[in-house]
Design a protein around this motif. Structure first.
Motif, mmCIF file in Angstrom:
data_model
loop_
_atom_site.group_PDB
_atom_site.id
_atom_site.type_symbol
_atom_site.label_atom_id
_atom_site.label_comp_id
_atom_site.label_asym_id
_atom_site.label_seq_id
_atom_site.Cartn_x
_atom_site.Cartn_y
_atom_site.Cartn_z
ATOM 1 N N ASP A 269 49.762 -0.821 -25.723
ATOM 2 C CA ASP A 269 50.476 -2.025 -26.226
ATOM 3 C C ASP A 269 48.982 -2.815 -27.186
ATOM 4 O OD1 ASP A 269 52.805 -1.567 -25.273
ATOM 5 O OD2 ASP A 269 52.482 -2.541 -23.575
ATOM 6 N N ALA A 270 47.799 -2.694 -26.247
ATOM 7 C CA ALA A 270 46.581 -3.616 -27.141
ATOM 8 C C ALA A 270 46.518 -2.672 -28.390
ATOM 9 C CB ALA A 270 45.435 -3.422 -26.046
ATOM 10 N N GLY A 271 46.485 -1.384 -28.281
ATOM 11 C CA GLY A 271 46.103 -0.590 -29.549
ATOM 12 C C GLY A 271 47.066 -1.119 -30.665
ATOM 13 N N GLU A 272 48.415 -1.364 -30.332
ATOM 14 C CA GLU A 272 49.411 -1.766 -31.429
ATOM 15 C C GLU A 272 49.101 -3.101 -31.950
ATOM 16 O OE1 GLU A 272 51.681 0.144 -32.828
ATOM 17 O OE2 GLU A 272 52.462 1.477 -31.284
ATOM 18 N N THR A 273 48.633 -3.866 -31.094
ATOM 19 C CA THR A 273 48.384 -4.979 -31.763
ATOM 20 C C THR A 273 47.036 -4.932 -32.584
ATOM 21 O OG1 THR A 273 48.921 -6.566 -29.720
ATOM 22 C CG2 THR A 273 47.353 -7.557 -30.946
ATOM 23 N N HIS B 25 34.345 14.354 -36.658
ATOM 24 C CA HIS B 25 35.017 13.686 -35.483
ATOM 25 C C HIS B 25 34.549 12.987 -34.382
ATOM 26 C CE1 HIS B 25 34.216 17.369 -33.124
ATOM 27 N NE2 HIS B 25 34.354 16.804 -32.041
ATOM 28 N N THR B 26 33.265 13.471 -34.325
ATOM 29 C CA THR B 26 32.218 12.869 -33.247
ATOM 30 C C THR B 26 31.798 11.429 -33.763
ATOM 31 O OG1 THR B 26 30.268 13.663 -34.172
ATOM 32 C CG2 THR B 26 31.124 14.754 -32.352
ATOM 33 N N THR B 27 31.836 11.065 -35.095
ATOM 34 C CA THR B 27 31.574 9.648 -35.554
ATOM 35 C C THR B 27 32.923 8.704 -35.370
ATOM 36 O OG1 THR B 27 30.163 10.564 -37.378
ATOM 37 C CG2 THR B 27 31.256 8.248 -37.688
ATOM 38 N N VAL B 28 34.254 9.619 -35.388
ATOM 39 C CA VAL B 28 35.330 8.656 -35.312
ATOM 40 C C VAL B 28 35.423 8.366 -33.536
ATOM 41 C CG1 VAL B 28 37.663 8.652 -35.507
ATOM 42 C CG2 VAL B 28 36.476 9.803 -37.193
ATOM 43 N N LEU B 29 35.212 9.194 -32.678
ATOM 44 C CA LEU B 29 35.047 9.017 -31.560
ATOM 45 C C LEU B 29 34.131 7.895 -30.990
ATOM 46 C CD1 LEU B 29 36.085 9.915 -28.707
ATOM 47 C CD2 LEU B 29 34.316 11.496 -28.422
ATOM 48 N N ARG B 30 33.107 8.148 -31.502
ATOM 49 C CA ARG B 30 31.798 6.910 -31.139
ATOM 50 C C ARG B 30 32.345 5.520 -31.713
ATOM 51 N NH1 ARG B 30 27.898 5.485 -34.536
ATOM 52 N NH2 ARG B 30 28.033 7.277 -35.842
ATOM 53 N N ARG B 31 32.816 5.250 -33.047
ATOM 54 C CA ARG B 31 33.332 4.183 -33.638
ATOM 55 C C ARG B 31 34.259 3.603 -32.403
ATOM 56 N NH1 ARG B 31 30.508 1.335 -37.502
ATOM 57 N NH2 ARG B 31 29.773 2.762 -39.114
ATOM 58 N N LEU B 32 35.396 4.517 -32.258
ATOM 59 C CA LEU B 32 36.447 4.067 -31.410
ATOM 60 C C LEU B 32 36.052 3.645 -30.037
ATOM 61 C CD1 LEU B 32 39.427 3.846 -31.101
ATOM 62 C CD2 LEU B 32 39.695 6.234 -30.596
ATOM 63 N N ASP B 33 35.199 4.303 -29.621
ATOM 64 C CA ASP B 33 34.616 3.951 -27.888
ATOM 65 C C ASP B 33 33.724 2.575 -28.226
ATOM 66 O OD1 ASP B 33 35.598 6.419 -26.645
ATOM 67 O OD2 ASP B 33 33.721 7.429 -26.991
ATOM 68 N N ALA B 34 33.014 2.364 -29.407
ATOM 69 C CA ALA B 34 32.375 1.173 -29.381
ATOM 70 C C ALA B 34 33.454 0.096 -29.420
ATOM 71 C CB ALA B 34 31.343 1.257 -30.508
ATOM 72 N N LEU B 35 34.617 0.281 -30.161
ATOM 73 C CA LEU B 35 35.433 -0.910 -30.489
ATOM 74 C C LEU B 35 36.241 -0.998 -29.186
ATOM 75 C CD1 LEU B 35 37.095 -2.658 -32.324
ATOM 76 C CD2 LEU B 35 38.310 -0.711 -32.764
ATOM 77 N N GLU B 36 36.702 -0.077 -28.314
ATOM 78 C CA GLU B 36 37.257 -0.338 -26.999
ATOM 79 C C GLU B 36 36.292 -1.158 -26.165
ATOM 80 O OE1 GLU B 36 40.557 3.144 -26.815
ATOM 81 O OE2 GLU B 36 38.523 3.700 -26.023
ATOM 82 N N ALA B 37 34.978 -0.626 -26.146
ATOM 83 C CA ALA B 37 34.129 -1.375 -25.287
ATOM 84 C C ALA B 37 33.702 -2.824 -25.503
ATOM 85 C CB ALA B 37 32.534 -0.503 -25.514
ATOM 86 N N LYS B 38 33.781 -3.086 -26.861
ATOM 87 C CA LYS B 38 33.760 -4.512 -27.461
ATOM 88 C C LYS B 38 35.013 -5.276 -26.721
ATOM 89 C CE LYS B 38 31.019 -3.896 -31.402
ATOM 90 N NZ LYS B 38 30.750 -4.302 -32.893
ATOM 91 N N LEU B 39 36.266 -4.656 -26.595
ATOM 92 C CA LEU B 39 37.279 -5.372 -26.629
ATOM 93 C C LEU B 39 37.523 -5.181 -25.087
ATOM 94 C CD1 LEU B 39 39.665 -4.348 -29.509
ATOM 95 C CD2 LEU B 39 38.434 -6.490 -29.212
ATOM 96 N N GLY B 40 36.902 -4.348 -24.458
ATOM 97 C CA GLY B 40 37.200 -4.482 -22.884
ATOM 98 C C GLY B 40 38.679 -3.846 -22.570
ATOM 99 N N THR B 41 39.100 -2.797 -23.635
ATOM 100 C CA THR B 41 40.489 -2.349 -23.226
ATOM 101 C C THR B 41 40.683 -0.965 -23.849
ATOM 102 O OG1 THR B 41 42.761 -2.785 -23.090
ATOM 103 C CG2 THR B 41 41.710 -3.606 -25.094
ATOM 104 N N ARG B 42 41.514 0.019 -23.427
ATOM 105 C CA ARG B 42 41.881 1.239 -23.973
ATOM 106 C C ARG B 42 42.794 0.923 -25.123
ATOM 107 N NH1 ARG B 42 40.509 5.984 -23.058
ATOM 108 N NH2 ARG B 42 39.602 5.684 -20.948
#
Length: 309
Positions: free
Chosen positions: A62-66, A32-49
């Motif tokens: 809403d951004a996540g749904e998109t 699960h730490t790998t999943v969290l790290r990947r998710l955090d990296a994606l949110e950081a790239k997009l600049g949104t939660r």
């Protein structure tokens, strides 16, 4: 716009489909730490939660749904690429995944499958038994993010009057059903009787009331409303096991007769329960050498078997 990696989107998609890091990690086979790290990296790239972290799980914003909508579309495209690449395979080697119903696996498939395995020793056949078949292209939450080879069958053997339009294959023959009873059982009919008399007078082994998908379930619901039901089960193999006890009469495909010599038919074949057996594959896989070989070799053997029943 940042460069997005499919791997990051795949991890986000798994979180969205399962609703948790733990669920996504099980789905993808990572911690699960790998999943969290990947998710955090994606949110950081997009600049949104992309997800709200709630006690009940991860809920997309809403951004996540998109992002999830686009990720699902990308997953479909990846599947299409994999299928088309697999469809170009010309080697009579490798893994061939087959899905079918329990009753077909036990009573029809073993002989033809063994002959195929002897004829094509380079092909490893993996059979999954499932009484209620899903389409080969069906996407379920628990399989999103897995590769094509992990999540879809190459060939399906389906006992059904309806098949999905996006699949291709062949009709191997038609199966019939009759009512059966234990041979010599006290209180049970021992010769062919009119169906209305059997429904009215005999004790029955029937299917579960909640089953809805099969033509047999619909027939049972229509016929058994005022019948004397002693036991309810979910599949034909269980029906045969109960019929061998002499507890009542019940419905079986005629191709089960050979394996149940202690049972005898007490009705004529029931026309509305005649159903074809289909051998199906995805259009992108039909030119794959091992798929073609299986559909030809096993399909011909099953067609011949069904002609004699």
């Amino acid at each position: 716009m940042p460069d997005l990696e499919w791997s990051d989107l795949r991890h986000a998609l798994a979180v969205g489909e399962t609703g948790s890091l733990a669920g996504a990690s099980r789905l993808l086979g990572v911690n699960h730490t790998t999943v969290l790290r990947r998710l955090d990296a994606l949110e950081a790239k997009l600049g949104t939660r992309l997800f709200e972290r709630k006690r009940s799980g991860y809920a997309p914003t809403d951004a996540g749904e998109t992002v999830l909508a686009h990720a699902r579309h990308m997953a479909d495209r990846v599947d299409e690429i994999e299928r088309q690449i697999l469809g170009r395979d010309r080697e009579l080697t490798g893994l061939l995944q087959v899905t079918t119903a329990f009753v077909i696996m036990e009573h029809l498939l073993p002989g033809p499958l063994a002959e195929f395995a002897r004829a094509y020793p380079g092909i490893e056949v993996e059979v999954t038994e499932n009484a209620f078949l899903v389409d080969l292209s069906c996407k379920r939450p628990e399989i999103v993010g897995q590769s094509l080879a992990q999540r879809e069958a190459d060939v399906a053997l389906r006992l059904s009057g309806q098949v999905s339009e996006h699949l291709v294959g062949r009709n191997l023959g038609v199966t019939q059903c009759r009512v059966y009873a234990r041979r010599g059982a006290p209180g049970l009919p021992q010769s062919v009787q009119p169906l209305p008399a059997l429904v009215r007078d005999a004790p029955w082994v029937a299917f579960e009331k909640t089953q809805q998908d099969r033509i047999y379930d619909r027939w049972m619901r229509a016929q058994m409303e005022h019948a004397r039901v002693r036991v309810r089960v979910d599949i034909f193999n269980a029906t045969a096991a109960m019929l061998r006890t002499g507890i009542g009469v019940g419905l079986l495909p005629t191709f089960m007769e050979a394996a149940n010599p202690d049972l005898l038919p007490v009705s004529e074949p029931i026309p509305e329960l005649a159903a074809p057996i289909w051998m199906l594959t995805h259009p992108d896989l039909r030119q794959t050498a091992r798929v073609r070989a299986f559909m030809q070799h096993v399909g011909d053997a099953l067609t011949e078997r069904l002609r004699t029943i």
